[in-house]
Design an enzyme around this catalytic site. Structure first.
Site, short mmCIF file in Angstrom:
data_model
loop_
_atom_site.label_atom_id
_atom_site.label_comp_id
_atom_site.label_asym_id
_atom_site.label_seq_id
_atom_site.Cartn_x
_atom_site.Cartn_y
_atom_site.Cartn_z
N ASP A 165 40.69 31.87 40.68
CA ASP A 165 40.57 31.75 39.22
C ASP A 165 41.70 30.91 38.61
O ASP A 165 41.46 30.17 37.64
CB ASP A 165 40.46 33.13 38.55
CG ASP A 165 41.68 34.00 38.78
OD1 ASP A 165 42.40 33.80 39.77
OD2 ASP A 165 41.91 34.90 37.94
N THR A 198 38.61 32.63 47.53
CA THR A 198 39.77 33.52 47.49
C THR A 198 39.41 34.83 48.16
O THR A 198 38.27 35.30 48.01
CB THR A 198 40.23 33.79 46.04
OG1 THR A 198 41.02 35.00 46.02
CG2 THR A 198 39.08 33.99 45.06
N ARG A 211 46.67 41.90 43.93
CA ARG A 211 47.72 42.17 42.95
C ARG A 211 47.15 42.60 41.61
O ARG A 211 47.69 43.46 40.95
CB ARG A 211 48.61 40.94 42.75
CG ARG A 211 49.78 40.91 43.71
CD ARG A 211 50.59 39.67 43.53
NE ARG A 211 49.73 38.50 43.66
CZ ARG A 211 50.14 37.25 43.61
NH1 ARG A 211 51.39 36.99 43.39
NH2 ARG A 211 49.31 36.24 43.76
N GLY A 233 46.06 30.46 46.45
CA GLY A 233 46.14 31.19 47.72
C GLY A 233 45.10 30.67 48.71
O GLY A 233 43.97 30.40 48.33
N ASP A 270 40.34 37.55 47.20
CA ASP A 270 40.32 38.59 46.15
C ASP A 270 38.92 38.83 45.56
O ASP A 270 38.70 39.84 44.90
CB ASP A 270 41.28 38.23 45.02
CG ASP A 270 42.72 38.23 45.49
OD1 ASP A 270 43.04 39.02 46.38
OD2 ASP A 270 43.51 37.42 44.97
N ASP A 273 37.64 37.65 42.97
CA ASP A 273 37.79 37.97 41.55
C ASP A 273 37.43 36.80 40.63
O ASP A 273 38.00 36.65 39.55
CB ASP A 273 39.22 38.45 41.26
CG ASP A 273 40.26 37.41 41.64
OD1 ASP A 273 39.91 36.41 42.31
OD2 ASP A 273 41.43 37.60 41.28
N ARG A 313 51.37 26.54 45.23
CA ARG A 313 51.32 26.93 43.82
C ARG A 313 52.20 25.91 43.10
O ARG A 313 53.35 25.73 43.45
CB ARG A 313 51.78 28.37 43.64
CG ARG A 313 50.79 29.34 44.29
CD ARG A 313 50.73 30.69 43.63
NE ARG A 313 49.46 31.34 43.90
CZ ARG A 313 49.22 32.15 44.94
NH1 ARG A 313 50.15 32.39 45.82
NH2 ARG A 313 48.02 32.70 45.09
P1 ADP Z 1 44.37 30.97 42.70
O1 ADP Z 1 43.54 29.74 42.56
O2 ADP Z 1 44.39 31.49 44.10
O3 ADP Z 1 44.01 32.03 41.67
P2 ADP Z 1 46.93 30.39 41.30
O4 ADP Z 1 46.76 31.43 40.26
O5 ADP Z 1 48.25 30.28 41.97
O6 ADP Z 1 45.89 30.53 42.49
O7 ADP Z 1 46.60 28.98 40.62
C1 ADP Z 1 46.49 27.80 41.38
C2 ADP Z 1 47.11 26.61 40.71
O8 ADP Z 1 46.45 26.32 39.47
C3 ADP Z 1 48.59 26.76 40.41
O9 ADP Z 1 49.24 25.62 40.93
C4 ADP Z 1 48.67 26.78 38.91
O10 ADP Z 1 49.86 26.14 38.47
C5 ADP Z 1 47.43 25.99 38.48
N1 ADP Z 1 46.98 26.38 37.15
C6 ADP Z 1 46.63 27.61 36.72
N2 ADP Z 1 46.32 27.60 35.39
C7 ADP Z 1 46.48 26.32 34.96
C8 ADP Z 1 46.32 25.64 33.70
N3 ADP Z 1 45.94 26.29 32.60
N4 ADP Z 1 46.57 24.31 33.64
C9 ADP Z 1 46.97 23.65 34.75
N5 ADP Z 1 47.13 24.22 35.96
C10 ADP Z 1 46.90 25.53 36.08
#
Ligand code: ADP
Length: 321
Positions: free
Chosen positions: A104, A127, A173, A12, A129, A131, A73
């Site tokens: 995260d 972020t 969320r 995000g 959030d 978090d 994403r």
């Molecule tokens: P944020 O960083 O805002 O928490 P997301 O949860 O959407 O956002 O995660 C960001 C990106 O990191 C996504 O493209 C996701 O596919 C990738 N990602 C998350 N966990 C893993 C993992 N274990 N291995 C590889 N890529 C990951």
């Protein structure tokens, strides 16, 4: 080939990501690195798509929300061969260190990538959030809090005029950091967050008590993760004499010019991230701990759940009597 730093913004978007890109680029250049900005999150590493960033090309972006590198994403990065391909891209471009700016989920991606490469992988928490474990604050959180507070101040004017109850849904969320701080700062009568499930009976009781005290308007700040806020509005309406309205703040909370605080945090985190790359450190994140910019183990940051101070709910309740 000279020394090279890569930057990726992932997950995000958050206001202040551009300030972080600018600071990594300028500090990186000052320390003798060239800087490549990978496009569209992890997808840029899968497709080797980047733009060369220079101190001049990152001019005029400190005040812009969003990210000039775009974000996505990218589930294919998590699938078989994804992080291996990312590591190959780092190797093709002789990347010494990669700064991963995100939340995260991005940190979990960064950790998985770090297991496939010798390059320094450094996380910068960004972020709305707030978090991410290991940091008291993330880049963008302060901006989102201020955006929501500004909107709710306006909503309170109409709530008082019409003596209505407003449920205001804010982003979050899974976690309630944003709702909790926004609720405290707007004097919300009730704050509903995923970490503390409150019954309809409790909410109606607080609103009833307020009404008896002559407080006929009220604000309920609810994180989106608590469930359906439209159902909640209907349920509260059925239990009270007051009119109930719902306002969902939505994506406006993600955009806008970053506050001074978000810009400062982004710049100081970026400076620390470049510093760690210069020292050849790997698998680290940066964070704010008790007012100091600190280094955090990336695995700890990616795998642990950040605790939330639920005592603040009590404080908010006392502050809104
Ligand atoms: P944020 O960083 O805002 O928490 P997301 O949860 O959407 O956002 O995660 C960001 C990106 O990191 C996504 O493209 C996701 O596919 C990738 N990602 C998350 N966990 C893993 C993992 N274990 N291995 C590889 N890529 C990951």
């Amino acid at each position: 080939m000279g020394k090279t730093i890569g930057i990726v913004t992932s997950g995000g978007d958050a206001p202040g990501m551009n300030a972080a890109i600018r600071a990594v680029t300028r500090i990186g250049h000052a320390k003798g690195y060239q800087v490549l900005g990978f496009m569209r999150g992890w997808d840029g590493l899968l497709t080797n798509t980047y733009k060369r960033l220079t101190p001049r090309s990152v001019g005029g972006i400190i005040q812009q929300g969003g990210t000039i590198l775009h974000t996505l994403r990218c589930p294919s990065f998590e699938q078989e061969g994804g992080t291996e391909k990312g590591a190959e891209t780092l190797s093709i471009n002789d990347i010494d260190g990669l700064v991963v700016i995100g939340g995260d989920g991005s940190f979990r991606g960064a950790l998985a990538l770090s297991q496939q490469t010798d390059a320094s992988i450094i996380g910068v928490p960004a972020t709305i959030d707030n978090d991410v474990y290991g940091t008291d604050e993330t880049v963008g959180f302060d901006t989102a809090v201020n955006t929501a507070v500004g909107a709710i101040d306006k909503i309170r004017d109409t709530a008082i005029s019409h003596e209505r109850i407003f449920i205001v849904e804010v982003m979050g969320r899974k976690r309630g950091f944003l709702a909790l701080e926004v609720g405290l700062c707007t004097g919300a009568e009730v704050i509903l967050i995923p970490e503390n499930i409150c019954t309809l009976h409790d909410v109606a009781r607080i609103m009833d008590e307020n009404s008896k005290k002559g407080k006929r308007a009220g604000i309920i700040v609810a994180a989106e993760g608590i469930g359906s806020t439209s159902q909640l509005a209907a349920d509260i309406q059925s239990q009270t004499e007051s009119e109930v309205r719902l306002s969902i703040l939505g994506y406006a909370q993600r955009g806008g010019s970053p506050t001074a605080r978000s810009r400062l945090l982004a710049s100081l985190f970026a400076e620390k991230a470049v510093d760690l790359i210069c020292q050849g450190m790997s698998n680290k994140a940066v964070g704010l701990q008790n007012g100091t910019i600190a280094e955090v183990d990336l695995e700890m940051a990616a795998k642990n759940k950040k605790p939330i101070d639920l005592r603040l709910l009590k404080t908010a309740e006392m502050l809104s009597t």
